[in-house]
Design an enzyme around this catalytic site. Structure first.
Site, PDB file in Angstrom:
ATOM      1  N   GLU A  39      36.835 139.027  11.178  1.00 39.87           N
ATOM      2  CA  GLU A  39      36.581 138.792   9.767  1.00 39.87           C
ATOM      3  C   GLU A  39      35.864 137.445   9.679  1.00 39.87           C
ATOM      4  O   GLU A  39      36.349 136.456  10.232  1.00 39.87           O
ATOM      5  CB  GLU A  39      37.903 138.740   8.993  1.00 39.87           C
ATOM      6  N   ARG A 263      48.806 139.872  21.572  1.00 39.81           N
ATOM      7  CA  ARG A 263      47.880 138.802  21.243  1.00 39.81           C
ATOM      8  C   ARG A 263      48.161 137.599  22.121  1.00 39.81           C
ATOM      9  O   ARG A 263      49.248 137.449  22.683  1.00 39.81           O
ATOM     10  CB  ARG A 263      47.956 138.441  19.760  1.00 39.81           C
ATOM     11  N   LYS A 273      43.651 131.310  11.675  1.00 37.52           N
ATOM     12  CA  LYS A 273      42.454 130.723  11.060  1.00 37.52           C
ATOM     13  C   LYS A 273      42.824 129.949   9.796  1.00 37.52           C
ATOM     14  O   LYS A 273      42.207 128.931   9.490  1.00 37.52           O
ATOM     15  CB  LYS A 273      41.445 131.823  10.740  1.00 37.52           C
TER      16      LYS A 273
HETATM   17  P1  ATP Z   1      43.838 135.015  12.514  1.00 43.55           P
HETATM   18  O1  ATP Z   1      45.242 135.519  12.329  1.00 43.55           O
HETATM   19  O2  ATP Z   1      43.717 133.862  13.428  1.00 43.55           O
HETATM   20  O3  ATP Z   1      43.099 134.820  11.237  1.00 43.55           O
HETATM   21  P2  ATP Z   1      42.773 137.596  12.778  1.00 43.55           P
HETATM   22  O4  ATP Z   1      43.438 138.590  13.627  1.00 43.55           O
HETATM   23  O5  ATP Z   1      42.926 137.724  11.326  1.00 43.55           O
HETATM   24  O6  ATP Z   1      43.125 136.161  13.315  1.00 43.55           O
HETATM   25  P3  ATP Z   1      40.185 138.665  12.992  1.00 43.55           P
HETATM   26  O7  ATP Z   1      38.894 138.011  12.695  1.00 43.55           O
HETATM   27  O8  ATP Z   1      40.646 139.742  12.103  1.00 43.55           O
HETATM   28  O9  ATP Z   1      41.237 137.522  13.064  1.00 43.55           O
HETATM   29  O10 ATP Z   1      40.237 139.119  14.503  1.00 43.55           O
HETATM   30  C1  ATP Z   1      39.207 139.748  15.190  1.00 43.55           C
HETATM   31  C2  ATP Z   1      39.771 140.387  16.424  1.00 43.55           C
HETATM   32  O11 ATP Z   1      40.342 139.388  17.262  1.00 43.55           O
HETATM   33  C3  ATP Z   1      40.879 141.358  16.075  1.00 43.55           C
HETATM   34  O12 ATP Z   1      40.661 142.547  16.807  1.00 43.55           O
HETATM   35  C4  ATP Z   1      42.116 140.663  16.493  1.00 43.55           C
HETATM   36  O13 ATP Z   1      43.090 141.571  16.904  1.00 43.55           O
HETATM   37  C5  ATP Z   1      41.642 139.756  17.632  1.00 43.55           C
HETATM   38  N1  ATP Z   1      42.496 138.585  17.738  1.00 43.55           N
HETATM   39  C6  ATP Z   1      42.773 137.672  16.778  1.00 43.55           C
HETATM   40  N2  ATP Z   1      43.653 136.759  17.219  1.00 43.55           N
HETATM   41  C7  ATP Z   1      43.953 137.097  18.496  1.00 43.55           C
HETATM   42  C8  ATP Z   1      44.812 136.556  19.498  1.00 43.55           C
HETATM   43  N3  ATP Z   1      45.546 135.472  19.279  1.00 43.55           N
HETATM   44  N4  ATP Z   1      44.859 137.173  20.697  1.00 43.55           N
HETATM   45  C9  ATP Z   1      44.120 138.254  20.937  1.00 43.55           C
HETATM   46  N5  ATP Z   1      43.299 138.823  20.046  1.00 43.55           N
HETATM   47  C10 ATP Z   1      43.210 138.263  18.830  1.00 43.55           C
HETATM   48 MG    MG Z   2      42.339 139.563  10.324  1.00 43.38          MG
END
Ligand code: ATP
Ligand code: MG
Length: 559
Positions: A39, A263, A273
């Site tokens: 995102e 994760r 984020k």
């Molecule tokens: P955050 O919680 O930090 O905002 P998010 O999961 O909302 O992270 P996205 O931009 O939606 O962030 O994530 C893009 C991809 O990265 C998704 O497929 C997510 O599962 C993966 N991802 C995010 N954080 C991690 C992590 N700590 N370890 C592994 N994969 C991750």
């Molecule tokens: Mg997300």
């Protein structure tokens, strides 16, 4: 973890590789297509690097492809600044996407499919407020309550949904929900919201839309549109998987499948984020790329290499259960790579003057230094030596305690690449601080060896005072003082766990002259001190180096 030290072809397959190999062998798919779906609401962090290495790595390993898809369904938080930084970071990590797509590219298609579901009696417009919807959802042990609007006719739903889209209603006035089962044991099935009204400008579609699809309604269908074969996400989405399948099944579209992995969590840092944005906005760090940040651009500025981050992701492997990785494993991976590629230089971070009393005044000698003992092709360089030098303040003690083999009065020590010297006396200021150390040297030990076979126990680094160039050096420590910054007692936040000493700036460092011409991100080993890289703030007039990591391998002990 041991299996990852084996050569690539002997490594055990992870569970995703097993699934893919089976699918390919059984002809379920001819080739595979994965996607990385960030995102664009912030900069990528090391957790995303893990997902990138996994998705792009699988695509590459099995001769398939990987799409980059911006999951941009929330106009309020998303921005093109983030879109650009995300692309830059993925390329820097060394990966190439087959296509860049945006979920917003699919808004028309998603809308049409919502109409299909309404016509099938599988979706309805609900006038309840979000609070009412939440209150009527029930709990894990109690069924929810049907909305009073649940049994609207298909015609009424079509009309209302079209008017939602046309902008007739204010934010929050209505939502579109899937009509499934308010008593379903999986809470995700209790008439999940598909669309909400949001009168907000979108970074790509502008004001075309005032209704936006929810993650659960958009994600699987977007995968399906692209014909993603293996849609890989983090573990917390496993309870969403049945709903992912439900939409695809009811719409009778390409059957993408979702798989979940654990994760990445790392100690001494935060990785959401939202929290990283707060650190930036409230000025706790200098920006998203502050070298203490767990962001990819932060690691880049800190001096990490793409190779070291990929090696880290490979080393931690792919698990199905959550765990916490020790921060020092990142440093281990960096050290391992830089040891091979970084040229060695001499730098004195906390200088004290040394005068070699029996060395000819005005003389300069050029001494040969090896650039990188791990890489013969890197050759040698000439380092100027003269009567006045700088050494590290901590490399001298007037009286050497046992096992202190560095410089001390009467104790012979080697100056790296130069001579054996022996300290004779010191000068001090009024406060008793040493301002100068007087030494003698043995001219026969040029190059650092004694012809009579005499041994010294210590070797220290130095810089010729007259030839030294000045620099600022920034030393970093962990951004948080505790292992799990998110765990905090009532009334405290993760900000209370910040490490007040995470940045130390040294303004009076002395470097050997070979470091005069450097570019941003150039990386070196400063002998005996660690790995350092040139910071963005550096100019030819004012050099700034970041310490990427120390030389000491604390991970080996932990393991
Ligand atoms: P955050 O919680 O930090 O905002 P998010 O999961 O909302 O992270 P996205 O931009 O939606 O962030 O994530 C893009 C991809 O990265 C998704 O497929 C997510 O599962 C993966 N991802 C995010 N954080 C991690 C992590 N700590 N370890 C592994 N994969 C991750
Ligand atoms: Mg997300």
């Amino acid at each position: 973890m041991e299996s990852n030290n084996l050569p690539a072809n002997e490594k055990q397959l992870n569970f995703l590789e097993e699934i893919i190999e089976k699918d390919l062998a059984e002809g379920v798919h001819k080739s595979i297509l994965t996607r990385f779906p960030p995102e664009p609401n912030g900069y990528l962090h090391i957790g995303h690097a893990k997902s990138i290495c996994l998705n792009f790595g699988l695509g590459k390993k099995y001769g398939g492809k990987t799409n980059l898809r911006f999951d941009d369904t929330n106009p309020v938080k998303e921005d093109t600044e983030y879109v650009e930084s995300i692309q830059e970071d993925i390329k820097w990590l060394g990966f190439e996407w087959a296509n860049v797509f945006y979920t917003s590219d699919y808004f028309d298609q998603l809308y049409e499919w919502a109409v299909v579901l309404i016509k099938k009696g599988l979706a309805y417009v609900d006038d309840q407020t979000l609070d009412e919807i939440r209150a009527n959802r029930g709990t894990v042990t109690q069924p929810g309550k049907n909305s009073p609007y649940r049994d609207r006719s298909v015609e009424e739903n079509l009309d209302l949904f079209q008017r939602m889209k046309a902008g007739e209603f204010p934010d929050g006035a209505k939502v579109l929900r899937a009509k499934i089962d308010m008593a379903h044991p999986n809470m995700q099935f209790r008439d999940p919201i598909m669309y909400r009204i949001l009168h907000a400008s979108h970074h790509r579609t502008g004001d075309k839309w005032c209704i936006y699809p929810m993650y659960d309604y958009a994600h699987g269908q977007s995968d399906s549109i692209e014909h993603i074969t293996h849609s890989i996400c983090t573990l917390e989405f496993d309870i969403h998987r049945p709903l992912y399948d439900w939409f695809i099944e009811k719409l009778e579209i390409f059957p993408s499948h979702q798989y979940e992995f654990a994760r990445l969590n790392i100690n001494y840092t935060v990785m959401s984020k939202r929290k990283l944005l707060q650190l930036v906005k409230e000025g706790y760090v200098s920006g998203w790329d502050d070298p203490r940040m767990p962001t990819i651009c932060g690691f880049r500025r800190r001096g990490y290499t793409p190779e070291s981050i990929r090696a880290f992701c490979d080393r931690i492997g792919v698990a199905k259960r959550d765990n916490i990785i020790d921060y020092s494993l990142l440093e281990f991976s960096l050290r391992e790579h830089l040891n091979k590629v970084a040229q060695r230089r001499m730098a004195v971070l906390d200088p004290v003057k040394v005068v070699i009393d029996n060395y000819p005044e005005g003389q300069t000698e050029m001494l040969t230094a090896v650039n990188n003992p791990e890489c013969e092709a890197d050759g040698t360089r000439q380092v100027p030596f003269s009567r006045e030098l700088y050494i590290e303040r901590e490399d001298f003690m007037e009286v050497a305690p046992k096992k202190y083999f560095r410089m001390a009065i009467g104790q012979e020590v080697r100056l790296r690449y130069a001579y054996f010297v022996t300290a004779q006396s010191v000068e001090k200021d009024a406060d008793g601080n040493i301002t100068c150390i007087h030494c003698t040297y043995d001219p026969a030990t040029r190059g650092g060896d004694s012809p009579d076979g005499r041994k010294v126990k210590g070797t220290i680094h130095w810089v010729s005072a007259q030839h030294a160039i000045d620099a600022e050096v920034r030393l970093f420590d962990r951004l948080f003082a505790v292992e799990a910054p998110d765990d905090c007692p009532e009334g405290k936040t993760f900000l209370d766990n910040l490490n007040p000493d995470s940045l130390k700036v040294l303004n009076n460092c002395k470097l050997e002259p070979a470091l005069a011409e450097v570019k941003t991100l150039d990386k070196f080993q400063f002998e005996r001190l660690g790995y350092f890289c040139v910071d963005n703030d550096s100019t030819p007039e004012h050099l700034v180096f970041n310490r990427s990591c120390t030389l000491k391998d604390s991970w080996a002990k932990i393991k």
